[in-house]
Design a protein around this motif. Structure first.
Motif, PDB file in Angstrom:
ATOM      1  N   MET A  13       0.764  -1.152   0.052  1.00  0.00           N
ATOM      2  CA  MET A  13      -0.242  -0.028  -0.119  1.00  0.00           C
ATOM      3  C   MET A  13       0.929   1.059  -0.067  1.00  0.00           C
ATOM      4  SD  MET A  13      -2.964   1.292   2.678  1.00  0.00           S
ATOM      5  CE  MET A  13      -3.755  -0.069   2.569  1.00  0.00           C
ATOM      6  N   GLN A  14       0.888   1.971  -1.270  1.00  0.00           N
ATOM      7  CA  GLN A  14       1.908   2.990  -1.257  1.00  0.00           C
ATOM      8  C   GLN A  14       1.180   4.364  -0.806  1.00  0.00           C
ATOM      9  OE1 GLN A  14       5.038   2.726  -1.817  1.00  0.00           O
ATOM     10  NE2 GLN A  14       4.789   0.759  -1.679  1.00  0.00           N
ATOM     11  N   LEU A  15       1.190   4.988   0.560  1.00  0.00           N
ATOM     12  CA  LEU A  15       0.357   5.902   0.413  1.00  0.00           C
ATOM     13  C   LEU A  15       1.325   7.158   1.126  1.00  0.00           C
ATOM     14  CD1 LEU A  15      -2.365   4.424   2.898  1.00  0.00           C
ATOM     15  CD2 LEU A  15      -2.766   4.634   0.749  1.00  0.00           C
ATOM     16  N   VAL A  16       0.892   8.449   0.942  1.00  0.00           N
ATOM     17  CA  VAL A  16       1.811   9.444   1.037  1.00  0.00           C
ATOM     18  C   VAL A  16       1.107   9.978   2.237  1.00  0.00           C
ATOM     19  CG1 VAL A  16       2.251  11.659   0.486  1.00  0.00           C
ATOM     20  CG2 VAL A  16       2.208  10.037  -1.385  1.00  0.00           C
ATOM     21  N   HIS A  17       1.638  10.027   3.574  1.00  0.00           N
ATOM     22  CA  HIS A  17       1.245  10.442   4.678  1.00  0.00           C
ATOM     23  C   HIS A  17       1.754  11.510   5.337  1.00  0.00           C
ATOM     24  CE1 HIS A  17       5.073   8.706   6.528  1.00  0.00           C
ATOM     25  NE2 HIS A  17       4.697   7.597   5.912  1.00  0.00           N
ATOM     26  N   SER A  18       1.479  11.792   6.573  1.00  0.00           N
ATOM     27  CA  SER A  18       1.927  13.281   7.237  1.00  0.00           C
ATOM     28  C   SER A  18       3.220  13.797   6.646  1.00  0.00           C
ATOM     29  CB  SER A  18       2.040  13.082   8.668  1.00  0.00           C
ATOM     30  OG  SER A  18       2.992  12.276   9.030  1.00  0.00           O
ATOM     31  N   ASP A  19       3.119  14.985   6.497  1.00  0.00           N
ATOM     32  CA  ASP A  19       4.085  15.846   5.674  1.00  0.00           C
ATOM     33  C   ASP A  19       5.564  16.017   6.834  1.00  0.00           C
ATOM     34  OD1 ASP A  19       2.945  16.850   3.060  1.00  0.00           O
ATOM     35  OD2 ASP A  19       1.439  17.207   4.751  1.00  0.00           O
ATOM     36  N   ALA A  20       5.073  16.275   8.035  1.00  0.00           N
ATOM     37  CA  ALA A  20       6.244  16.302   9.221  1.00  0.00           C
ATOM     38  C   ALA A  20       5.729  15.927  10.360  1.00  0.00           C
ATOM     39  CB  ALA A  20       6.494  17.912   9.187  1.00  0.00           C
ATOM     40  N   VAL A  21       6.841  15.493  11.193  1.00  0.00           N
ATOM     41  CA  VAL A  21       6.611  15.074  12.646  1.00  0.00           C
ATOM     42  C   VAL A  21       7.634  15.797  13.437  1.00  0.00           C
ATOM     43  CG1 VAL A  21       6.513  13.257  14.340  1.00  0.00           C
ATOM     44  CG2 VAL A  21       5.526  12.902  11.956  1.00  0.00           C
ATOM     45  N   VAL A  22       7.059  16.525  14.419  1.00  0.00           N
ATOM     46  CA  VAL A  22       7.906  17.446  15.286  1.00  0.00           C
ATOM     47  C   VAL A  22       8.243  16.592  16.644  1.00  0.00           C
ATOM     48  CG1 VAL A  22       5.788  18.696  16.332  1.00  0.00           C
ATOM     49  CG2 VAL A  22       7.993  19.879  16.295  1.00  0.00           C
ATOM     50  N   ARG A  23       9.459  16.883  16.863  1.00  0.00           N
ATOM     51  CA  ARG A  23       9.758  16.215  18.127  1.00  0.00           C
ATOM     52  C   ARG A  23       9.796  17.071  19.182  1.00  0.00           C
ATOM     53  NH1 ARG A  23      13.680  16.206  21.996  1.00  0.00           N
ATOM     54  NH2 ARG A  23      14.824  13.804  22.541  1.00  0.00           N
ATOM     55  N   VAL A  24       9.015  16.234  20.378  1.00  0.00           N
ATOM     56  CA  VAL A  24       8.769  16.812  21.552  1.00  0.00           C
ATOM     57  C   VAL A  24       9.519  16.634  22.497  1.00  0.00           C
ATOM     58  CG1 VAL A  24       6.827  17.282  23.091  1.00  0.00           C
ATOM     59  CG2 VAL A  24       6.045  16.677  20.868  1.00  0.00           C
ATOM     60  N   ASP A  25      10.007  17.679  23.384  1.00  0.00           N
ATOM     61  CA  ASP A  25      11.055  17.501  24.469  1.00  0.00           C
ATOM     62  C   ASP A  25      10.169  16.925  25.375  1.00  0.00           C
ATOM     63  OD1 ASP A  25      12.421  17.765  26.695  1.00  0.00           O
ATOM     64  OD2 ASP A  25      13.118  19.716  26.188  1.00  0.00           O
ATOM     65  N   PRO A  26      10.264  15.592  26.053  1.00  0.00           N
ATOM     66  CA  PRO A  26       9.855  14.755  27.131  1.00  0.00           C
ATOM     67  C   PRO A  26       9.508  15.919  28.334  1.00  0.00           C
ATOM     68  CG  PRO A  26      11.470  13.682  26.119  1.00  0.00           C
ATOM     69  CD  PRO A  26      11.744  14.880  25.401  1.00  0.00           C
ATOM     70  N   SER A  27      10.299  16.697  28.499  1.00  0.00           N
ATOM     71  CA  SER A  27      10.259  17.520  29.489  1.00  0.00           C
ATOM     72  C   SER A  27       9.316  18.845  29.312  1.00  0.00           C
ATOM     73  CB  SER A  27      11.520  18.166  30.225  1.00  0.00           C
ATOM     74  OG  SER A  27      11.910  19.044  29.153  1.00  0.00           O
ATOM     75  N   GLN A  28       8.820  18.934  28.147  1.00  0.00           N
ATOM     76  CA  GLN A  28       7.740  19.973  27.885  1.00  0.00           C
ATOM     77  C   GLN A  28       6.667  19.247  26.866  1.00  0.00           C
ATOM     78  OE1 GLN A  28      10.544  23.010  26.209  1.00  0.00           O
ATOM     79  NE2 GLN A  28      10.686  24.068  28.245  1.00  0.00           N
ATOM     80  N   PRO A  29       5.477  19.058  27.422  1.00  0.00           N
ATOM     81  CA  PRO A  29       4.750  18.356  26.794  1.00  0.00           C
ATOM     82  C   PRO A  29       3.859  19.725  25.947  1.00  0.00           C
ATOM     83  CG  PRO A  29       3.981  18.362  28.935  1.00  0.00           C
ATOM     84  CD  PRO A  29       5.383  18.701  28.880  1.00  0.00           C
ATOM     85  N   PRO A  30       3.228  19.309  25.012  1.00  0.00           N
ATOM     86  CA  PRO A  30       2.599  20.281  24.092  1.00  0.00           C
ATOM     87  C   PRO A  30       1.649  21.233  24.639  1.00  0.00           C
ATOM     88  CG  PRO A  30       2.697  18.247  22.950  1.00  0.00           C
ATOM     89  CD  PRO A  30       3.065  17.966  24.174  1.00  0.00           C
ATOM     90  N   ASP A  31       1.508  22.454  24.379  1.00  0.00           N
ATOM     91  CA  ASP A  31       0.397  23.443  25.281  1.00  0.00           C
ATOM     92  C   ASP A  31      -0.798  23.439  24.144  1.00  0.00           C
ATOM     93  OD1 ASP A  31      -1.295  25.216  26.126  1.00  0.00           O
ATOM     94  OD2 ASP A  31       0.293  26.744  26.076  1.00  0.00           O
ATOM     95  N   TYR A  32      -1.763  22.279  24.198  1.00  0.00           N
ATOM     96  CA  TYR A  32      -2.954  22.190  23.367  1.00  0.00           C
ATOM     97  C   TYR A  32      -4.047  23.636  23.534  1.00  0.00           C
ATOM     98  CZ  TYR A  32      -1.067  17.371  22.924  1.00  0.00           C
ATOM     99  OH  TYR A  32      -0.438  16.552  22.826  1.00  0.00           O
ATOM    100  N   GLU A  33      -3.996  24.326  24.414  1.00  0.00           N
ATOM    101  CA  GLU A  33      -4.598  25.658  24.636  1.00  0.00           C
ATOM    102  C   GLU A  33      -4.153  26.632  23.797  1.00  0.00           C
ATOM    103  OE1 GLU A  33      -7.330  25.602  26.360  1.00  0.00           O
ATOM    104  OE2 GLU A  33      -7.181  23.715  27.097  1.00  0.00           O
ATOM    105  N   ARG A  34      -2.989  26.713  23.122  1.00  0.00           N
ATOM    106  CA  ARG A  34      -2.385  27.461  22.221  1.00  0.00           C
ATOM    107  C   ARG A  34      -2.233  27.086  20.962  1.00  0.00           C
ATOM    108  NH1 ARG A  34       3.706  30.009  23.131  1.00  0.00           N
ATOM    109  NH2 ARG A  34       3.514  31.611  21.025  1.00  0.00           N
ATOM    110  N   ASP A  35      -2.700  27.884  20.151  1.00  0.00           N
ATOM    111  CA  ASP A  35      -2.837  27.857  18.493  1.00  0.00           C
ATOM    112  C   ASP A  35      -3.416  26.109  18.280  1.00  0.00           C
ATOM    113  OD1 ASP A  35      -1.896  29.983  18.101  1.00  0.00           O
ATOM    114  OD2 ASP A  35       0.224  29.541  18.406  1.00  0.00           O
ATOM    115  N   ASN A  36      -4.414  25.984  18.670  1.00  0.00           N
ATOM    116  CA  ASN A  36      -5.025  24.624  18.526  1.00  0.00           C
ATOM    117  C   ASN A  36      -5.471  24.203  17.144  1.00  0.00           C
ATOM    118  OD1 ASN A  36      -7.163  22.308  18.677  1.00  0.00           O
ATOM    119  ND2 ASN A  36      -6.237  22.256  20.571  1.00  0.00           N
ATOM    120  N   PRO A  37      -4.981  23.145  16.363  1.00  0.00           N
ATOM    121  CA  PRO A  37      -5.660  23.178  14.964  1.00  0.00           C
ATOM    122  C   PRO A  37      -7.253  22.833  14.904  1.00  0.00           C
ATOM    123  CG  PRO A  37      -4.261  21.403  15.419  1.00  0.00           C
ATOM    124  CD  PRO A  37      -4.267  22.253  16.727  1.00  0.00           C
TER     125      PRO A  37
END
Length: 416
Positions: A1-25
């Motif tokens: 199955m040849q699928l084009v998936h996500s364009d980018a994956v950003v590494r998340v610092d384990p000590s700083q989880p994402p802030d989902y309250e800011r710029d939520n997609p």
């Protein structure tokens, strides 16, 4: 199955989880939907029946948490209890947006399809024409199995978009049936009467018309079929039909309204069963999803398992295979308070059901990977009580409670 998936994956610092309250997609996506300005007054439209398509050209996911933070290839993120790796960080919408639904005018009810293209000098078509677009552009399209047509989309200053709304009205007196805003839209070409491109009869899917029938065989050309998808092929061009913003090679792009929603008025079949299973009285049934009997030629409770996906038994295999069933690992009840939303995320492997028990909310289903049927899109619909949405492995999805009361949700499926 040849699928084009996500364009980018950003590494998340384990000590700083994402802030989902800011710029939520998800909020950014719902804001794009809220900016839609339909041609006639809102009383003409079935607001709960509106369906939005927001194609996107770029998708970025958050990477895993903890010790797996450096595993940025989504096909290798095998820790199924780490949900951070599923979440969408941001996306980039394309210039095109589509809306379909039911519209009414003085006793008539039928389908409409709204096509919208971003104005401004940074749109793709503006660049292709050397920034010489005027007050209208062309839309070359094919709706369902109908022949190709070209329609004109005038520029709308209120939205900074080129937009045209196709109505499946078959008469010649639509102007007399519209309100003042609708008449103005008809005169400037924002409403185009095109029953040759789309038609739908709501009476075709009334309860009494479906007794004992397989719904997919009923009026399959309907632009608002409750079960079958609507496929749209579309390219945008200048007013002279000389330059086109289409797919690679100059062809049309493919879009499809295909969210699987089932419930009291979206079902495979309906009927009456006397003495159900040896009982007494009469039972009314609605088949929602099925793999057997008269539905066995269109099994829906199954999936194709890609080489990078776990199957229902927790195994990976280099070959592609099919599971003709839905594996269930969990059943949950959720209450979403007003303003609460389940964010945009994907499940790489598993299927899932969102069943709205009480309330209503905006259901979002999208494409993690580029599939043959359409460009990558987010599709947004209102999910009402008594209705469910089915998510396939790889689907992006979200649910937002936009009301001022709680939403009760029953979810079941396989964890990923």
């Amino acid at each position: 199955m040849q699928l084009v998936h996500s364009d980018a994956v950003v590494r998340v610092d384990p000590s700083q989880p994402p802030d989902y309250e800011r710029d939520n997609p998800l909020l950014a996506l719902l804001d794009l939907m809220a900016q839609t300005r339909l041609a006639a007054g809102r009383e003409h439209y079935d607001r709960d029946g509106l369906q939005f398509l927001v194609p996107y050209s770029f998708l970025e996911l958050y990477g895993p948490a903890g010790a797996d933070a450096d595993v940025l290839d989504p096909t290798m993120q095998d820790n199924k209890t780490d949900f951070q790796k599923q979440n969408v960080r941001r996306f980039r919408a394309t210039d095109t947006q589509l809306v379909r639904g039911w519209v009414s005018a003085d006793g008539w009810t039928g389908p409409f399809l709204r096509l919208s293209y971003r104005g401004g000098p940074d749109s793709r078509l503006s660049e292709l024409t050397g920034h010489r677009l005027g007050d209208r552009i062309s839309a070359r399209l094919r709706v369902g199995g109908n022949g190709q047509a070209v329609v004109i989309a005038p520029y709308q200053e209120a939205t900074d978009r080129y937009e045209v709304e196709l109505w499946g009205y078959a008469g010649d007196d639509l102007r007399e049936r519209l309100d003042a805003r609708g008449r103005e839209a008809l005169e400037r070409g924002e409403i185009a009467v095109r029953p040759d491109l789309l038609r739908a009869d709501p009476a075709a899917f009334a309860r009494e018309a479906l007794e004992g029938r397989h719904t997919v065989t009923v009026d399959p050309a309907s632009a608002m079929h409750p079960v079958l998808p609507l496929h749209v092929e579309l390219a945008w061009g200048d007013a002279q039909h000389q330059t086109w913003d289409g797919a690679d090679g100059g062809g049309d792009r493919h879009y499809e309204f295909n969210m699987v929603v089932r419930g009291w008025d979206h079902h495979l079949g309906v009927g009456i069963s006397p003495n159900p299973h040896g009982g007494v009285g009469f039972l009314e049934y609605r088949n929602l999803l099925s793999n057997y009997g008269r539905y066995s030629d269109r099994p829906e409770l199954g999936r194709t398992v890609a080489p990078w996906s776990f199957d229902a038994f927790g195994r990976k295999d280099a070959s592609e295979r099919v599971e003709n069933f839905m594996a269930v690992d969990y059943m949950d009840l959720h209450i979403l308070q007003p303003g609460c939303a389940i964010g945009l995320h994907r499940h790489r492997d598993n299927q899932e059901i969102f069943l709205m028990m009480d309330g209503r909310g905006y259901m979002v289903v999208g494409d993690w990977a580029k599939l043959p049927s359409r460009e990558r899109c987010f599709e947004i619909r209102t999910l009402r009580s008594g209705h469910l949405a089915m998510l396939k492995g790889g689907n992006l999805h979200a649910l937002a409670n936009n009301a001022d009361t709680d939403v009760s949700l029953f979810m079941f499926g396989g964890y990923d």
